[in-house]
Design a protein around this motif. Structure first.
Motif, mmCIF file in Angstrom:
data_model
loop_
_atom_site.group_PDB
_atom_site.id
_atom_site.type_symbol
_atom_site.label_atom_id
_atom_site.label_comp_id
_atom_site.label_asym_id
_atom_site.label_seq_id
_atom_site.Cartn_x
_atom_site.Cartn_y
_atom_site.Cartn_z
ATOM 1 N N ASP A 68 -60.234 -9.142 -26.424
ATOM 2 C CA ASP A 68 -59.982 -7.521 -26.080
ATOM 3 C C ASP A 68 -60.229 -7.146 -24.495
ATOM 4 O O ASP A 68 -59.451 -6.405 -24.292
ATOM 5 C CB ASP A 68 -60.913 -6.709 -27.055
ATOM 6 C CG ASP A 68 -60.488 -6.664 -28.570
ATOM 7 O OD1 ASP A 68 -59.314 -7.054 -28.997
ATOM 8 O OD2 ASP A 68 -61.318 -6.506 -29.403
ATOM 9 N N GLU A 81 -64.803 -10.130 -27.254
ATOM 10 C CA GLU A 81 -63.923 -9.579 -28.371
ATOM 11 C C GLU A 81 -64.826 -8.815 -29.048
ATOM 12 O O GLU A 81 -66.235 -8.977 -29.366
ATOM 13 C CB GLU A 81 -63.800 -10.752 -29.363
ATOM 14 C CG GLU A 81 -62.765 -10.504 -30.336
ATOM 15 C CD GLU A 81 -61.436 -9.893 -30.064
ATOM 16 O OE1 GLU A 81 -60.907 -10.373 -29.036
ATOM 17 O OE2 GLU A 81 -61.102 -9.187 -31.151
ATOM 18 N N ALA A 82 -64.295 -7.523 -29.525
ATOM 19 C CA ALA A 82 -65.003 -6.387 -30.107
ATOM 20 C C ALA A 82 -64.569 -6.440 -31.623
ATOM 21 O O ALA A 82 -63.432 -6.356 -31.944
ATOM 22 C CB ALA A 82 -64.784 -5.065 -29.425
ATOM 23 N N LYS A 83 -65.352 -6.323 -32.520
ATOM 24 C CA LYS A 83 -64.894 -6.225 -34.077
ATOM 25 C C LYS A 83 -65.804 -5.284 -34.846
ATOM 26 O O LYS A 83 -67.142 -5.336 -34.615
ATOM 27 C CB LYS A 83 -65.216 -7.670 -34.719
ATOM 28 C CG LYS A 83 -63.893 -8.629 -34.106
ATOM 29 C CD LYS A 83 -62.465 -8.315 -34.683
ATOM 30 C CE LYS A 83 -61.929 -9.639 -34.376
ATOM 31 N NZ LYS A 83 -60.296 -9.330 -33.789
HETATM 32 MG MG LIG Z 1 -60.923 -6.346 -31.380
#
Ligand SMILES: [Mg+2]
Ligand SMILES: [Mg+2]
Lengths: 179, 179
Positions: A68, A81-83
């Protein structure tokens, strides 16, 4: 039937909004230059009613081949990465794609800093979890999710405030520059 | 009226195609991890005929706030903009946006490597031109273009081959790691 694309209010409620606001703050205060990568879209048809305002009339979301966010902090390449998950005890691994994880691993091997930012939204807690802990869960363990307990013990709780909303660079500073 | 989006053949003819192919080669040979950032698109309407194949029915191109490419090479953050011109004697500055140039300058100040890749397509020559030479042309000189002569003398001709098509990392290596 057509629906307007989902947009959220000014008060950042999603993890992505919080990170975007934090990145704006970091850029404005000249601490780091980190941006969200645009969502990759396959454009199929474009109308040109006027030269200046091309209108895309058919397009599809593509699967991102990387993460991201990326950018630079204190001379180092940063990539993450963001989740977000509503689960209270684990984050499902089917949220991630193989090429994303391979990308993170490659960044690490090239000397960059790579990690996940994982929000447990129900618990209102957000963690930084380094690629070296994340990769084995994805490729080796026979699990469908990473337990919160592992992230709590190997990861770092990210402090929140008014500005930056999510002060993940504080953790990056502590973990990657002082350990 | 609607037209299909322009796509080019397999033989990379545009600068962007040549760079994308070179980046693929660099990734495959584990030399660097550099990707094209997706074109930013403002999505306005989406159809959901099936959950798995959302179709965008109205969207617009947005002005990019950063550059075309970024990534990591030998542990260093790399960030560059690629531009092509048919002009034979200069590259027009109206090809660039203020926030793009500001972004490049900021990357430089944070210790990253930032440059232009400029192709004079009629001359079939492609140059790497560092941000420190580029920025004054944009902000200070009272000119509408950068003369080829300046790019020839301050920049570096990028060697071309079968693979990588455009070996810009060779120049990066010489200029930023050995000078
Ligand atoms: Mg993400
Ligand atoms: Mg370009």
């Amino acid at each position: 039937s057509s629906f307007p694309a989902i947009t959220h209010g000014k008060r950042g409620m999603t993890l992505e909004e919080d990170i975007n606001e934090s990145n704006k703050y970091y850029r404005a205060t000249n601490q780091a230059i980190i941006h969200k990568k645009p969502t990759p879209i396959q454009v199929v048809s474009v109308d040109y009613p006027q030269r200046s305002s091309a209108k895309i009339t058919e397009a599809y979301f593509k699967q991102p081949s990387t993460t991201d966010y990326n950018g630079i902090y204190r001379g180092k390449y940063i990539d993450f990465e963001a989740k977000e998950t509503k689960n209270k005890t684990s984050i499902p691994l089917n949220n991630f794609h193989t090429h994303q994880v391979e990308h993170m691993q490659a960044v690490h091997e090239h000397g960059g800093i790579s990690f996940l930012i994982v929000r447990f939204s129900t618990l209102q807690r957000t963690y930084l979890y380094d690629v070296t802990h994340f990769v084995p869960w994805f490729f080796q363990h026979q699990r469908k999710s990473i337990p919160l307990k592992a992230i709590e013990s190997e990861g770092y709780l990210i402090p929140e405030s008014y500005a930056p909303r999510l002060h993940y660079l504080q953790v990056v500073e502590d973990v990657y520059f002082h350990q």
